[in-house]
Design a protein around this motif. Structure first.
Motif, mmCIF file in Angstrom:
data_model
loop_
_atom_site.group_PDB
_atom_site.id
_atom_site.type_symbol
_atom_site.label_atom_id
_atom_site.label_comp_id
_atom_site.label_asym_id
_atom_site.label_seq_id
_atom_site.Cartn_x
_atom_site.Cartn_y
_atom_site.Cartn_z
ATOM 1 N N PRO A 199 0.818 -1.114 -0.096
ATOM 2 C CA PRO A 199 -0.126 0.165 -0.008
ATOM 3 C C PRO A 199 1.012 1.279 0.031
ATOM 4 C CG PRO A 199 -0.624 -1.404 1.742
ATOM 5 C CD PRO A 199 0.623 -1.965 1.122
ATOM 6 N N TYR A 200 0.244 2.270 -0.709
ATOM 7 C CA TYR A 200 1.167 3.525 -0.656
ATOM 8 C C TYR A 200 0.990 3.996 1.178
ATOM 9 C CZ TYR A 200 1.798 4.048 -5.549
ATOM 10 O OH TYR A 200 2.182 3.728 -6.788
ATOM 11 N N PRO A 201 1.836 5.045 1.471
ATOM 12 C CA PRO A 201 1.771 5.445 2.839
ATOM 13 C C PRO A 201 0.570 6.093 3.155
ATOM 14 C CG PRO A 201 3.842 6.129 1.529
ATOM 15 C CD PRO A 201 3.130 5.430 0.655
ATOM 16 N N GLY A 202 -0.112 5.879 4.032
ATOM 17 C CA GLY A 202 -1.219 6.671 4.583
ATOM 18 C C GLY A 202 -2.599 5.562 4.114
ATOM 19 N N ASP A 203 -2.269 4.746 2.908
ATOM 20 C CA ASP A 203 -3.518 3.873 2.912
ATOM 21 C C ASP A 203 -3.538 2.699 3.871
ATOM 22 O OD1 ASP A 203 -3.864 5.411 0.694
ATOM 23 O OD2 ASP A 203 -3.129 3.815 -0.746
ATOM 24 N N ASP A 204 -4.680 2.178 3.963
ATOM 25 C CA ASP A 204 -4.938 1.073 5.118
ATOM 26 C C ASP A 204 -5.000 -0.097 4.438
ATOM 27 O OD1 ASP A 204 -7.620 -0.537 6.315
ATOM 28 O OD2 ASP A 204 -6.381 0.776 7.829
ATOM 29 N N GLN A 205 -4.122 -1.045 5.071
ATOM 30 C CA GLN A 205 -3.936 -2.412 4.644
ATOM 31 C C GLN A 205 -5.426 -3.101 4.645
ATOM 32 O OE1 GLN A 205 -1.826 -4.929 7.385
ATOM 33 N NE2 GLN A 205 -0.755 -6.259 5.704
ATOM 34 N N ALA A 206 -5.964 -3.023 5.682
ATOM 35 C CA ALA A 206 -7.314 -3.968 5.813
ATOM 36 C C ALA A 206 -8.176 -3.720 4.892
ATOM 37 C CB ALA A 206 -7.878 -3.609 7.138
ATOM 38 N N ALA A 207 -8.426 -2.167 4.422
ATOM 39 C CA ALA A 207 -9.257 -1.764 3.343
ATOM 40 C C ALA A 207 -8.663 -2.091 1.875
ATOM 41 C CB ALA A 207 -9.166 -0.162 3.317
ATOM 42 N N GLU A 208 -7.410 -2.172 1.613
ATOM 43 C CA GLU A 208 -6.949 -2.656 0.493
ATOM 44 C C GLU A 208 -7.266 -4.172 0.166
ATOM 45 O OE1 GLU A 208 -5.811 -1.169 -2.096
ATOM 46 O OE2 GLU A 208 -6.370 0.614 -1.185
ATOM 47 N N VAL A 209 -7.053 -4.991 1.441
ATOM 48 C CA VAL A 209 -7.324 -6.404 1.276
ATOM 49 C C VAL A 209 -8.948 -6.612 0.951
ATOM 50 C CG1 VAL A 209 -7.557 -8.442 2.863
ATOM 51 C CG2 VAL A 209 -5.516 -7.162 2.877
#
Length: 246
Positions: A199-209
């Motif tokens: 993920p890009y800095p500031g993005d949320d890993q759980a949201a991307e998953v």
């Protein structure tokens, strides 16, 4: 937002030895070398480089069976360069490999741990990629793979057909990500090579998953245990990891 395709992950019993092979093979640096993980990237690479692509070798026990569903294609600039590169790679410990390729203009080799890769004949499309021409993924539906990966990562889709699909970084640098149609193999065997997404800095890993799951990804268990990354499989069953933001 779409993820970065950060690195290609190899598994090996001796991560340091395999990492140094690939550093020498590609003319890259070893930028990290611990007891369990070795990172290899272009000279001057600093992880995480948003413009870069690197190789990571992780120490694991050797598998009993391997399915070669992902491999590297290496670029060359002339017939002489191809011959010189093949000879140099064999001096480093690579060996000829037969995957049923027949009479083809490229050379198929295996690295010292048995991972198959190709040294391509000169091709105009790969003249500006650097040493890695493409990360090649075998599948039975390139169009479906293109739809998923085009939405999953922030790379540009360049072409797609029933037999082949090709993406590349939107910045127009580095290797291509290619999907080629091959005969399906339903045998449940272990794979040594996979992609890691960041993920890009500031993005949320759980949201991307969660977003990737809406695109067709499914949870995968490769014995990872309690780790900071999330292991998923794409719609064709290729495992990949979503790392924590760095």
């Amino acid at each position: 937002m779409p993820l970065r395709l950060g690195l290609l992950n190899f598994k090996a019993r001796d991560n340091s030895a395999l990492g140094r092979f690939w550093a020498d093979a590609l003319g890259w640096d070893v930028f990290s070398d611990g007891p369990a993980v070795t990172g290899v990237g272009p000279v001057g690479f600093v992880w995480p480089d948003p413009m870069g692509f690197c190789v990571c070798v992780v120490a694991v026990p050797d598998p009993e069976a391997v399915r070669y569903r992902v491999h590297l294609d290496l670029a060359t600039t002339s017939a002489a360069h191809q011959a010189e590169l093949v000879a140099r790679l064999q001096d480093l410990g690579a060996t000829p490999a037969d995957v049923g390729q027949g009479d083809v203009p490229w050379t198929v080799l295996a690295d010292p741990k048995g991972n198959v890769f190709c040294v391509l004949e000169p091709r105009e499309i790969y003249q500006d990629t650097g040493p890695i021409a493409a990360v090649v993924v075998h599948c039975d539906d390139p169009r479906a793979m293109a739809r998923f990966w085009d939405a999953a990562v922030d790379w540009t889709l360049h072409e797609v057909s029933d037999d082949h699909a090709r993406l590349r970084s939107a910045t127009g640098v580095g290797p291509y990500l290619e999907f080629i149609r091959t005969t399906p193999d339903a045998a449940p065997v272990w794979t040594r090579v996979h992609l890691d997404l960041l993920p890009y800095p500031g993005d949320d890993q759980a949201a991307e998953v969660a977003r990737l799951k809406t695109l067709g990804a499914t949870p995968a268990d490769v014995g990872q245990g309690d780790v900071s990354w999330v292991v998923l499989a794409d719609p064709q069953g290729h495992e990949f990891c979503v790392l924590a933001p760095a």
